[in-house]
Scaffold this motif. Structure first.
Motif, PDB file in Angstrom:
ATOM      1  N   ALA A 151      32.378  10.583  -5.440  1.00  0.00           N
ATOM      2  CA  ALA A 151      33.744  11.102  -5.418  1.00  0.00           C
ATOM      3  C   ALA A 151      33.699  12.542  -4.928  1.00  0.00           C
ATOM      4  O   ALA A 151      32.679  13.221  -5.050  1.00  0.00           O
ATOM      5  N   LYS A 152      34.786  12.975  -4.365  1.00  0.00           N
ATOM      6  CA  LYS A 152      34.935  14.364  -3.980  1.00  0.00           C
ATOM      7  C   LYS A 152      36.002  14.958  -4.888  1.00  0.00           C
ATOM      8  O   LYS A 152      37.040  14.343  -5.133  1.00  0.00           O
ATOM      9  N   LEU A 153      35.703  16.160  -5.379  1.00  0.00           N
ATOM     10  CA  LEU A 153      36.595  16.840  -6.308  1.00  0.00           C
ATOM     11  C   LEU A 153      36.805  18.265  -5.827  1.00  0.00           C
ATOM     12  O   LEU A 153      35.844  18.947  -5.455  1.00  0.00           O
ATOM     13  N   VAL A 154      38.037  18.699  -5.821  1.00  0.00           N
ATOM     14  CA  VAL A 154      38.371  20.092  -5.557  1.00  0.00           C
ATOM     15  C   VAL A 154      39.127  20.590  -6.772  1.00  0.00           C
ATOM     16  O   VAL A 154      40.111  19.968  -7.200  1.00  0.00           O
ATOM     17  N   ILE A 205      41.281  14.679  -6.284  1.00  0.00           N
ATOM     18  CA  ILE A 205      40.143  13.756  -6.299  1.00  0.00           C
ATOM     19  C   ILE A 205      40.274  12.683  -5.228  1.00  0.00           C
ATOM     20  O   ILE A 205      41.370  12.248  -4.884  1.00  0.00           O
ATOM     21  N   CYS A 206      39.109  12.287  -4.724  1.00  0.00           N
ATOM     22  CA  CYS A 206      39.002  11.220  -3.729  1.00  0.00           C
ATOM     23  C   CYS A 206      37.783  10.376  -4.076  1.00  0.00           C
ATOM     24  O   CYS A 206      36.696  10.913  -4.305  1.00  0.00           O
ATOM     25  N   PHE A 207      37.963   9.076  -4.137  1.00  0.00           N
ATOM     26  CA  PHE A 207      36.856   8.167  -4.412  1.00  0.00           C
ATOM     27  C   PHE A 207      36.364   7.545  -3.108  1.00  0.00           C
ATOM     28  O   PHE A 207      37.159   7.107  -2.285  1.00  0.00           O
ATOM     29  N   THR A 208      35.048   7.487  -2.948  1.00  0.00           N
ATOM     30  CA  THR A 208      34.469   6.799  -1.804  1.00  0.00           C
ATOM     31  C   THR A 208      34.065   5.393  -2.235  1.00  0.00           C
ATOM     32  O   THR A 208      34.170   5.039  -3.416  1.00  0.00           O
ATOM     33  N   LYS A 209      33.566   4.604  -1.290  1.00  0.00           N
ATOM     34  CA  LYS A 209      33.219   3.209  -1.564  1.00  0.00           C
ATOM     35  C   LYS A 209      32.179   3.062  -2.675  1.00  0.00           C
ATOM     36  O   LYS A 209      32.152   2.047  -3.365  1.00  0.00           O
TER      37      LYS A 209
END
Length: 158
Positions: free
Chosen positions: A2-5, A37-41
């Protein structure tokens, strides 16, 4: 993954039903952090647990009395969670592509789990923590007031 800012704020306001015919609805917080937040595969429930630990424990906020850095939960401050699929983008030539993002159904499920876990923070230790969130998959209008920008990015492994 996941990407978190995390962005510290004095206040933030997110319109959660942008484009609907209904009257505008907002999620608003006072001093605290906005968590994009963004979730990847590769994201799993374990990723969500790591995100929660990071959001609740990283010391990014300055205590006004002591001057020391503390976590948003120790402040106590508010948390506004914003789903942000564009964080998973990769530049290919002159255009952005999002092939590594999680599918919408699984992403919505993990996002819902993360929101519930964050809301659980608000009911522990008797601290006054307000947790608000955006709507997964919707276009949303965001206004943030900061004294910084005090923005930090994190890649969270699965």
């Amino acid at each position: 993954m996941a990407k978190l800012v995390l962005q510290q704020c004095i206040s933030a306001r997110l319109q959660t039903n942008h484009g609907d015919d209904a009257e505008a609805e907002y999620a608003e917080i006072d001093r605290g952090v906005v968590a994009y937040i963004c979730f990847t595969k590769e994201a799993t429930e374990t990723t969500v647990n790591k995100l929660l630990k990071l959001v609740s424990e990283v010391k990014l906020s300055r205590n006004e009395l002591s001057g020391k850095l503390v976590s948003v939960t120790d402040l106590p401050g508010d948390i506004l969670i914003v789903p942000q699929a564009t964080l998973g983008g990769k530049l290919r030539g002159k255009t952005m592509q999002y092939h590594n993002n999680i599918n919408k159904l699984d992403g919505r499920s993990l996002y819902g789990t993360f929101v519930k876990q964050c809301e659980g923070l608000a009911s522990t230790d008797g601290k006054s923590i307000c947790v608000k969130h955006g709507t997964y998959g919707n276009l949303q209008v965001l206004n943030v007031n900061t004294q910084g920008p005090y923005t930090h990015t994190f890649d969270v492994a699965a």
